[in-house]
Scaffold this motif. Structure first.
Motif, PDB file in Angstrom:
ATOM      1  N   VAL A 234       0.833  -1.208   0.000  1.00 53.81           N
ATOM      2  CA  VAL A 234       0.000   0.000   0.000  1.00 53.81           C
ATOM      3  C   VAL A 234       0.865   1.253   0.000  1.00 53.81           C
ATOM      4  O   VAL A 234       0.560   2.244  -0.676  1.00 53.81           O
ATOM      5  CB  VAL A 234      -0.958  -0.010   1.210  1.00 53.81           C
ATOM      6  N   HIS A 235       1.977   1.214   0.732  1.00 53.78           N
ATOM      7  CA  HIS A 235       2.842   2.387   0.842  1.00 53.78           C
ATOM      8  C   HIS A 235       3.570   2.723  -0.454  1.00 53.78           C
ATOM      9  O   HIS A 235       4.004   3.870  -0.632  1.00 53.78           O
ATOM     10  CB  HIS A 235       3.870   2.185   1.953  1.00 53.78           C
TER      11      HIS A 235
ATOM     12  N   GLN B  71      -8.290  -4.832   4.592  1.00 53.67           N
ATOM     13  CA  GLN B  71      -8.345  -3.397   4.300  1.00 53.67           C
ATOM     14  C   GLN B  71      -7.322  -3.009   3.240  1.00 53.67           C
ATOM     15  O   GLN B  71      -7.596  -2.188   2.355  1.00 53.67           O
ATOM     16  CB  GLN B  71      -8.106  -2.599   5.586  1.00 53.67           C
ATOM     17  N   ASN B  72      -6.137  -3.610   3.322  1.00 55.25           N
ATOM     18  CA  ASN B  72      -5.090  -3.283   2.358  1.00 55.25           C
ATOM     19  C   ASN B  72      -5.453  -3.747   0.952  1.00 55.25           C
ATOM     20  O   ASN B  72      -5.172  -3.041  -0.032  1.00 55.25           O
ATOM     21  CB  ASN B  72      -3.767  -3.915   2.789  1.00 55.25           C
ATOM     22  N   LEU B  73      -6.079  -4.918   0.844  1.00 56.37           N
ATOM     23  CA  LEU B  73      -6.533  -5.359  -0.472  1.00 56.37           C
ATOM     24  C   LEU B  73      -7.566  -4.386  -1.027  1.00 56.37           C
ATOM     25  O   LEU B  73      -7.542  -4.066  -2.233  1.00 56.37           O
ATOM     26  CB  LEU B  73      -7.120  -6.772  -0.392  1.00 56.37           C
ATOM     27  N   HIS B  74      -8.461  -3.919  -0.182  1.00 55.50           N
ATOM     28  CA  HIS B  74      -9.425  -2.898  -0.611  1.00 55.50           C
ATOM     29  C   HIS B  74      -8.697  -1.666  -1.144  1.00 55.50           C
ATOM     30  O   HIS B  74      -9.064  -1.124  -2.204  1.00 55.50           O
ATOM     31  CB  HIS B  74     -10.330  -2.504   0.562  1.00 55.50           C
ATOM     32  N   LYS B  75      -7.680  -1.213  -0.419  1.00 57.01           N
ATOM     33  CA  LYS B  75      -6.937  -0.009  -0.819  1.00 57.01           C
ATOM     34  C   LYS B  75      -6.206  -0.224  -2.142  1.00 57.01           C
ATOM     35  O   LYS B  75      -6.184   0.669  -2.999  1.00 57.01           O
ATOM     36  CB  LYS B  75      -5.948   0.376   0.276  1.00 57.01           C
ATOM     37  N   ILE B  76      -5.609  -1.385  -2.313  1.00 55.47           N
ATOM     38  CA  ILE B  76      -4.866  -1.663  -3.540  1.00 55.47           C
ATOM     39  C   ILE B  76      -5.797  -1.686  -4.742  1.00 55.47           C
ATOM     40  O   ILE B  76      -5.533  -1.057  -5.773  1.00 55.47           O
ATOM     41  CB  ILE B  76      -4.102  -2.997  -3.413  1.00 55.47           C
TER      42      ILE B  76
END
Length: 247
Positions: free
Chosen positions: A50-51, A100-105
């Protein structure tokens, strides 16, 4: 422009262009129809992914003279699923954060390229005996830093996120375990893929892309095949193909 298929993930993606790798097989499969672009980062988890999204994707296509990718595979979770109390705890990401990170990606990719297909891939199964035989660094506990059950919970989370977002996914964790002796047949060190494991991923990706209307049958061929070229007037053949031709 020739379309792109981008592979984004951890070491299982980074190694995919090696001999017998699933990414290399994809590049060969789409050799005259699409460019397969590797963006794999060994050891990365979804938190670190994500970063670095801006750095990873900014140069790949923006719709201003650059071809927007047709598809992006997102293949994280193997490192997130390291157990939090064992030797690779520094890579662990709690499962709710992983979701959550998969959502963000996915959100980032779809915002950048609304027409791109995003394909989620679950982490693979874990052969715990293999992890004990090939540990990463010092393993003073004598216990595997990953377990198949724990990896399975992340695989299920990935499947759930795909359903929530309405994007296609491949459940590699479940698929590989359908093969007898998968522990050694599919995984060379309990985690990374053998040639057979790579073949499974390759076939699953090709099939899923085909289901989403991205296949050799739907993609235009880049320049005519040699036996279709008029040997007496090759420029005529080239001019009749898409794109500018120099005389």
């Amino acid at each position: 422009m020739r379309p792109k298929i981008v592979l984004f993930g951890d070491s299982i993606t980074e190694e995919s262009f090696g001999e017998g790798g699933w990414g290399a097989a994809l590049a060969s499969h789409f050799s005259r129809t699409a460019d397969v672009v590797l963006r794999g980062y060994s050891g990365y988890n979804s938190r670190w992914a994500v970063h670095v999204l801006e750095k990873v994707f900014a140069s790949l296509g923006d719709g201003e003279g650059k071809a927007v990718p047709k598809a992006v595979t997102v293949f994280f979770g193997a490192n997130d699923a390291c157990l939090p109390d064992r030797s690779s705890a520094f890579q662990h990401v709690p499962i709710h954060e992983y979701e959550q990170n998969l959502h963000k990606i996915v959100s980032f990719i779809k915002k950048l390229w609304p027409t791109a297909l995003v394909l989620l891939i679950t982490p693979p199964p874990i052969d715990e005996d293999g992890r004990l035989r090939y540990p990463y660094g010092d393993n003073l506990s004598g216990l595997p830093e990953r377990t198949n059950e724990f990896a399975g919970s992340y695989a299920k989370a990935c499947v759930a996120v795909a359903g929530e977002l309405g994007v296609p996914m491949i459940d590699v964790w479940s698929k590989m375990q359908q093969f007898p002796g998968w522990e050694k047949a599919c995984l060379r060190d309990g985690l990374h893929l053998t040639a057979s494991g790579n073949r499974i991923v390759f076939e699953e990706v090709v099939e899923k892309l085909k289901q989403e209307s991205l296949s050799l049958e739907t993609l235009a061929l880049d320049l005519p095949l040699f036996f279709d070229i008029d040997a007496k007037d090759p420029l005529k053949t080239f001019r009749n193909s898409d794109g500018p031709i120099s005389s």
